[in-house]
Design a protein around this motif. Structure first.
Motif, PDB file in Angstrom:
ATOM      1  N   THR A 217      44.390  37.899  45.396  1.00  0.00           N
ATOM      2  CA  THR A 217      45.432  38.534  44.583  1.00  0.00           C
ATOM      3  C   THR A 217      46.806  38.463  45.231  1.00  0.00           C
ATOM      4  OG1 THR A 217      44.757  40.695  45.487  1.00  0.00           O
ATOM      5  CG2 THR A 217      43.884  40.066  43.324  1.00  0.00           C
ATOM      6  N   THR A 218      46.850  38.222  46.527  1.00  0.00           N
ATOM      7  CA  THR A 218      48.155  38.062  47.173  1.00  0.00           C
ATOM      8  C   THR A 218      48.575  36.593  47.256  1.00  0.00           C
ATOM      9  OG1 THR A 218      47.106  38.061  49.379  1.00  0.00           O
ATOM     10  CG2 THR A 218      47.954  40.158  48.546  1.00  0.00           C
ATOM     11  N   LEU A 231      33.153  42.262  34.128  1.00  0.00           N
ATOM     12  CA  LEU A 231      33.142  43.717  34.210  1.00  0.00           C
ATOM     13  C   LEU A 231      31.888  44.252  34.893  1.00  0.00           C
ATOM     14  CD1 LEU A 231      34.692  44.496  30.722  1.00  0.00           C
ATOM     15  CD2 LEU A 231      35.824  44.464  32.953  1.00  0.00           C
ATOM     16  N   TYR A 232      30.759  43.591  34.703  1.00  0.00           N
ATOM     17  CA  TYR A 232      29.554  44.001  35.431  1.00  0.00           C
ATOM     18  C   TYR A 232      29.791  43.917  36.932  1.00  0.00           C
ATOM     19  CZ  TYR A 232      24.926  43.728  37.564  1.00  0.00           C
ATOM     20  OH  TYR A 232      23.829  43.930  38.393  1.00  0.00           O
ATOM     21  N   TRP A 233      30.325  42.779  37.384  1.00  0.00           N
ATOM     22  CA  TRP A 233      30.496  42.583  38.816  1.00  0.00           C
ATOM     23  C   TRP A 233      31.623  43.444  39.376  1.00  0.00           C
ATOM     24  CZ3 TRP A 233      26.505  41.031  41.120  1.00  0.00           C
ATOM     25  CH2 TRP A 233      25.670  40.039  40.596  1.00  0.00           C
ATOM     26  N   ALA A 234      32.649  43.705  38.583  1.00  0.00           N
ATOM     27  CA  ALA A 234      33.711  44.595  39.057  1.00  0.00           C
ATOM     28  C   ALA A 234      33.178  46.012  39.234  1.00  0.00           C
ATOM     29  CB  ALA A 234      34.889  44.582  38.089  1.00  0.00           C
ATOM     30  N   VAL A 235      32.382  46.483  38.278  1.00  0.00           N
ATOM     31  CA  VAL A 235      31.775  47.811  38.404  1.00  0.00           C
ATOM     32  C   VAL A 235      30.794  47.833  39.582  1.00  0.00           C
ATOM     33  CG1 VAL A 235      30.217  49.468  37.289  1.00  0.00           C
ATOM     34  CG2 VAL A 235      32.108  48.460  35.990  1.00  0.00           C
ATOM     35  N   THR A 236      30.013  46.784  39.720  1.00  0.00           N
ATOM     36  CA  THR A 236      29.076  46.694  40.842  1.00  0.00           C
ATOM     37  C   THR A 236      29.821  46.669  42.170  1.00  0.00           C
ATOM     38  OG1 THR A 236      27.437  45.560  39.471  1.00  0.00           O
ATOM     39  CG2 THR A 236      27.221  45.294  41.847  1.00  0.00           C
ATOM     40  N   GLY A 237      30.971  45.997  42.203  1.00  0.00           N
ATOM     41  CA  GLY A 237      31.804  46.035  43.398  1.00  0.00           C
ATOM     42  C   GLY A 237      32.249  47.451  43.720  1.00  0.00           C
ATOM     43  N   GLY A 238      32.584  48.222  42.672  1.00  0.00           N
ATOM     44  CA  GLY A 238      32.951  49.608  42.880  1.00  0.00           C
ATOM     45  C   GLY A 238      31.816  50.412  43.467  1.00  0.00           C
ATOM     46  N   VAL A 239      30.606  50.168  42.982  1.00  0.00           N
ATOM     47  CA  VAL A 239      29.436  50.828  43.557  1.00  0.00           C
ATOM     48  C   VAL A 239      29.281  50.423  45.020  1.00  0.00           C
ATOM     49  CG1 VAL A 239      26.917  51.005  43.459  1.00  0.00           C
ATOM     50  CG2 VAL A 239      28.250  51.002  41.334  1.00  0.00           C
ATOM     51  N   GLY A 240      29.484  49.129  45.291  1.00  0.00           N
ATOM     52  CA  GLY A 240      29.306  48.617  46.642  1.00  0.00           C
ATOM     53  C   GLY A 240      30.263  49.201  47.655  1.00  0.00           C
ATOM     54  N   VAL A 241      31.478  49.541  47.226  1.00  0.00           N
ATOM     55  CA  VAL A 241      32.456  50.113  48.169  1.00  0.00           C
ATOM     56  C   VAL A 241      32.429  51.640  48.148  1.00  0.00           C
ATOM     57  CG1 VAL A 241      33.958  48.099  47.963  1.00  0.00           C
ATOM     58  CG2 VAL A 241      34.381  50.096  46.502  1.00  0.00           C
ATOM     59  N   GLY A 242      31.480  52.199  47.378  1.00  0.00           N
ATOM     60  CA  GLY A 242      31.338  53.646  47.360  1.00  0.00           C
ATOM     61  C   GLY A 242      32.344  54.376  46.494  1.00  0.00           C
ATOM     62  N   PRO A 246      32.965  54.066  39.509  1.00  0.00           N
ATOM     63  CA  PRO A 246      32.995  52.590  39.519  1.00  0.00           C
ATOM     64  C   PRO A 246      33.710  51.978  38.320  1.00  0.00           C
ATOM     65  CG  PRO A 246      30.838  53.390  40.186  1.00  0.00           C
ATOM     66  CD  PRO A 246      31.593  54.586  39.677  1.00  0.00           C
ATOM     67  N   VAL A 247      33.662  52.642  37.165  1.00  0.00           N
ATOM     68  CA  VAL A 247      34.394  52.111  36.009  1.00  0.00           C
ATOM     69  C   VAL A 247      35.891  52.208  36.255  1.00  0.00           C
ATOM     70  CG1 VAL A 247      34.939  52.487  33.573  1.00  0.00           C
ATOM     71  CG2 VAL A 247      32.560  52.489  34.330  1.00  0.00           C
ATOM     72  N   GLN A 248      36.344  53.309  36.834  1.00  0.00           N
ATOM     73  CA  GLN A 248      37.763  53.430  37.171  1.00  0.00           C
ATOM     74  C   GLN A 248      38.149  52.417  38.231  1.00  0.00           C
ATOM     75  OE1 GLN A 248      40.030  55.426  35.526  1.00  0.00           O
ATOM     76  NE2 GLN A 248      41.474  54.138  36.673  1.00  0.00           N
ATOM     77  N   PHE A 249      37.226  52.139  39.157  1.00  0.00           N
ATOM     78  CA  PHE A 249      37.471  51.093  40.154  1.00  0.00           C
ATOM     79  C   PHE A 249      37.767  49.774  39.447  1.00  0.00           C
ATOM     80  CE2 PHE A 249      35.952  47.483  42.640  1.00  0.00           C
ATOM     81  CZ  PHE A 249      36.572  47.669  43.865  1.00  0.00           C
ATOM     82  N   ALA A 250      36.946  49.422  38.443  1.00  0.00           N
ATOM     83  CA  ALA A 250      37.166  48.179  37.704  1.00  0.00           C
ATOM     84  C   ALA A 250      38.506  48.204  36.976  1.00  0.00           C
ATOM     85  CB  ALA A 250      36.025  47.955  36.712  1.00  0.00           C
ATOM     86  N   ILE A 251      38.838  49.341  36.380  1.00  0.00           N
ATOM     87  CA  ILE A 251      40.124  49.463  35.685  1.00  0.00           C
ATOM     88  C   ILE A 251      41.280  49.283  36.662  1.00  0.00           C
ATOM     89  CG2 ILE A 251      41.643  51.075  34.470  1.00  0.00           C
ATOM     90  CD1 ILE A 251      39.090  52.220  33.153  1.00  0.00           C
ATOM     91  N   ASP A 252      41.143  49.867  37.846  1.00  0.00           N
ATOM     92  CA  ASP A 252      42.200  49.734  38.856  1.00  0.00           C
ATOM     93  C   ASP A 252      42.323  48.296  39.349  1.00  0.00           C
ATOM     94  OD1 ASP A 252      42.770  52.425  38.642  1.00  0.00           O
ATOM     95  OD2 ASP A 252      41.585  53.004  40.400  1.00  0.00           O
ATOM     96  N   VAL A 253      41.188  47.608  39.488  1.00  0.00           N
ATOM     97  CA  VAL A 253      41.211  46.185  39.857  1.00  0.00           C
ATOM     98  C   VAL A 253      42.049  45.400  38.859  1.00  0.00           C
ATOM     99  CG1 VAL A 253      39.756  44.104  39.823  1.00  0.00           C
ATOM    100  CG2 VAL A 253      39.082  46.077  41.200  1.00  0.00           C
ATOM    101  N   ILE A 254      41.825  45.682  37.583  1.00  0.00           N
ATOM    102  CA  ILE A 254      42.558  44.989  36.517  1.00  0.00           C
ATOM    103  C   ILE A 254      44.031  45.366  36.540  1.00  0.00           C
ATOM    104  CG2 ILE A 254      42.768  44.815  33.999  1.00  0.00           C
ATOM    105  CD1 ILE A 254      39.641  45.443  34.005  1.00  0.00           C
TER     106      ILE A 254
END
Length: 324
Positions: A217-218, A231-242, A246-254
């Motif tokens: 991203t940089t 979106l599955y993997w973005a949410v799963t990434g959120g789960v992975g980082v604790g 996790p849905v908000q994590f995906a929204i923040d990624v976007i």
């Protein structure tokens, strides 16, 4: 994994290429290929111009579940979902079924033995546009030119890199630079070039807390490269980082990415973390869509619950009816 192509083989080629490829020489070659590609596809572009995609933001705003719906013309499917039946006579039967369900767009995962022109002609008969595809980063400027010329012939709007993985930060820097070079050539040919994520881009520590997503991203040029967020993997990434949400994590990624998020892979997640048909899992897609509508919503399920075609039909119907 939703590679949409032979991910392991292409990744091995890319890693081998890292040892032998001089970055400056590739960039010079890519620019040369770009000039050639511009000449090679100019005629095809005028005869087979890729149709534009309307914005999904039309209609009133509002709370999730109360305002907008996904326009049917923005619904696609990643054909990796259907890979088990996309062989022999099943290829045509599958495309015909997708057309019957209402799909007017697909994201290609190979050409199933056809040339780009033959695939375009066949899908035209069904009223389906291959508006996007998954293709690995190119091994040479000539391969890049061939890939982009094929995308133009097919009438694609998007061309996406589906998978990269390494625990070495310099690999991600090299790949980002090469994607910028490839995207410049694609842009000259009228093709939008993107990157598709999995979860490891968010969870792999490259040292000092640096992640592949940080580098991408940089380093990816927002004027050249867009994101196709799975979106599955973005949410799963959120789960992975604790992440607590996790849905908000995906929204923040976007929201936080400098690059435009133009496409989604819409893939559901069951309570155990596995794949699920759309609407049967735990991901609040309406919340995500409300926060950021996109230009293309691609149904996907890496492991369909019953049959691939049923997963495709359920996915299409879900996207036609979800309100956000």
């Amino acid at each position: 994994m939703c590679f949409g192509f032979d991910g392991a083989n292409e990744l091995n080629k890319s890693l081998d290429g890292r040892k032998n490829l001089n970055r400056r020489n590739f960039l010079r070659g890519a620019l040369t290929a770009g000039a050639g590609a511009g000449l090679a596809v100019a005629g095809a572009s005028s005869a087979m111009a890729a149709p534009g995609l309307s914005s999904a933001t039309a209609g009133p705003g509002g709370k999730p579940g109360q305002g907008r719906k996904v326009p049917p013309g923005l619904i696609s499917i990643q054909l990796y979902t259907l890979r088990s039946i996309m062989r022999g006579d099943g290829v045509d039967a599958t495309f015909e079924a997708l057309a019957d369900y209402g799909y007017t767009k697909v994201e290609l995962a190979g050409l199933y033995g056809r040339t780009p022109a033959a695939m375009r002609a066949y899908l035209d008969e069904l009223g389906i546009t291959p508006s996007s595809s998954h293709d690995g980063i190119s091994s040479s400027p000539a391969a890049l030119q061939s890939k982009i010329a094929g995308a133009v012939t097919l009438g694609q709007t998007y061309l996406n890199v589906p998978y990269l993985a390494s625990s070495v930060a310099d690999d991600w820097r090299l790949w980002a630079d090469q994607m910028n070079a490839e995207a410049s050539v694609a842009q000259a040919a009228g093709i939008k070039y993107g990157y598709h994520n999995h979860a490891h881009e968010f969870t792999t520590d490259l040292g000092g807390g640096l992640t592949p997503w940080d580098i991408l991203t940089t380093r990816l040029d927002p004027k050249l490269v867009h994101l196709e967020v799975d979106l599955y993997w973005a949410v799963t990434g959120g789960v992975g980082v604790g992440a607590a949400d996790p849905v908000q994590f995906a929204i923040d990624v976007i929201k936080d990415a400098p690059q435009k998020v133009l496409e989604y892979h819409v893939k559901d997640r069951d309570v155990a973390g596995g794949f699920a048909d759309l609407g049967t899992g735990t991901i609040d897609f309406a919340r995500i869509f409300d926060a950021h509508p996109v230009k293309l919503y691609a149904v996907e399920n890496d492991q369909p619950d019953v049959t691939p075609l049923q997963s495709a039909e359920v996915g299409y119907n879900y996207l036609r009816n979800v309100r956000f």
